[in-house]
Enzyme design. Structure first.
Site, PDB file in Angstrom:
ATOM      1  N   GLY A  63      -2.144   2.068   5.025  1.00 16.24           N
ATOM      2  CA  GLY A  63      -2.332   0.732   5.319  1.00 16.24           C
ATOM      3  C   GLY A  63      -1.534  -0.150   5.882  1.00 16.24           C
ATOM      4  O   GLY A  63      -1.282  -1.271   5.365  1.00 16.24           O
ATOM      5  N   HIS A 105       0.854  -1.067  -0.186  1.00 15.88           N
ATOM      6  CA  HIS A 105      -0.046  -0.140  -0.017  1.00 15.88           C
ATOM      7  C   HIS A 105       0.883   1.302   0.005  1.00 15.88           C
ATOM      8  O   HIS A 105       0.260   2.291  -0.333  1.00 15.88           O
ATOM      9  CB  HIS A 105      -0.941  -0.112   1.303  1.00 15.88           C
TER      10      HIS A 105
HETATM   11 ZN   LIG Z   1      -4.180  -7.002   2.853  1.00 11.84          ZN
END
Ligand SMILES: [Zn+2]
Length: 311
Positions: free
Chosen positions: A134, A126
């Protein structure tokens, strides 16, 4: 020579956001217990991670973002983003070690010391070039891809079976035809980060090199069996010189923060069939990165299934 290398190190366990956080420091130990219980520690080459250099991190991340993480890491409080990724003291070094672990495994493959490798905790898909997201501080997948390109590779494949869309990798290389991308994930209408629609196939010269396969919540092994052949066909079509598999275990049934219902057999099959694609490409190079997975039993099962199927 063992054909498979695995990075195992307490240094990787330092990348975690505290006890009680889904991405806690106990994830590494949960993996290592199962790895040893299955006798895999005697069947693979065990690698120590190194720490990625600032220059290596800069191949993907902006200088400003690295400074931001360094400053927050020294202070040790607050968040790197809007609230998913809390700061801890020593975060910069811990995150640079995760990237270094991925690079150690990548180099072992490229130098012919092994054919395939697995790195737990890594696969932080992410993180963007200029921000955290994230639970992901530095994007080890992105750094590895940039360094493989610098080494002269013309096609690098990235396959992602984590429940979440690999947005940090996708958008960083959306217009880069060097990067062949295939990602199956829980539909973004139901799960973070909300991206990865089927229409997102790459831009400009890279149009058609990217494959996004959003799946409805509750998708199980039968759904996987229907869509997976599209992934292997997409990757094989481009004859990649290196294959990265982000094998996040949060797509298994029983994960506390997602809604897919795969079994660990899915992860084993993905590893085995991508290894076969890599063999047909003439090099056999597969680097599997642990990715997400917040049910400890599930991550231990999925990741060891990946290693067994790379052998
Ligand atoms: Zn994940």
């Amino acid at each position: 020579m063992s054909s498979v290398a695995v990075v195992v190190s307490e240094r990787l366990a330092r990348y975690g956001f505290g006890d009680g956080h889904p991405f806690g420091p106990d994830r590494h130990a949960a993996f290592v217990r199962e790895f040893a219980a299955r006798g895999l520690d005697r069947r693979v080459r065990v690698l120590e991670p190194r720490t990625a250099t600032d220059e290596e991190l800069r191949s993907f991340h902006s200088r400003e973002y690295l400074e931001f993480v360094r400053e927050r890491s020294a202070r040790g409080t607050g968040f790197l983003d809007a609230g998913d990724t809390p700061v801890f003291r020593g975060m910069y070094e811990a995150a640079a070690c995760v990237v270094g672990a991925t690079l150690s495994a990548m180099e072992a493959i490229m130098h012919g010391e092994c054919r395939r490798a697995f790195v737990p905790i890594a696969g932080l898909h992410h993180a963007a070039r200029d921000h955290a997201a994230g639970f992901c501080v530095f994007n080890d997948c992105g750094v590895a891809i940039e360094l493989l390109k610098r080494a002269g590779l013309r096609r690098v494949a990235y396959v992602d079976i984590d429940a979440h869309h690999g947005d940090g990798v996708f958008y960083a290389f959306e217009d880069d035809a060097t990067v062949v991308f295939a990602d199956l994930h829980e539909d973004g209408r139901y799960l973070y980060p909300g991206t990865g629609m089927a229409e997102e196939i790459g831009r400009g010269a890279a149009c058609g090199t990217k494959l996004n396969l959003p799946l409805p919540p509750g998708s199980d092994d039968q759904v996987f069996a229907r869509v997976w052949p599209h992934v292997t066909a997409h990757v094989a079509k481009f004859d990649p010189e290196f294959i990265i598999l982000q094998c996040g275990a949060d797509s298994l049934e029983g994960d506390p923060i997602t809604h897919l219902r795969f079994s660990a057999q899915v992860h084993g099959r993905a590893a085995r069939e991508l290894a076969a694609v890599a063999e047909r490409c003439g090099h056999g190079r597969v680097l599997a990165l642990g990715g997400g997975g917040y049910n400890r039993t599930n991550l231990a099962r999925a990741w060891t299934a990946v290693i067994e199927n790379l052998m």
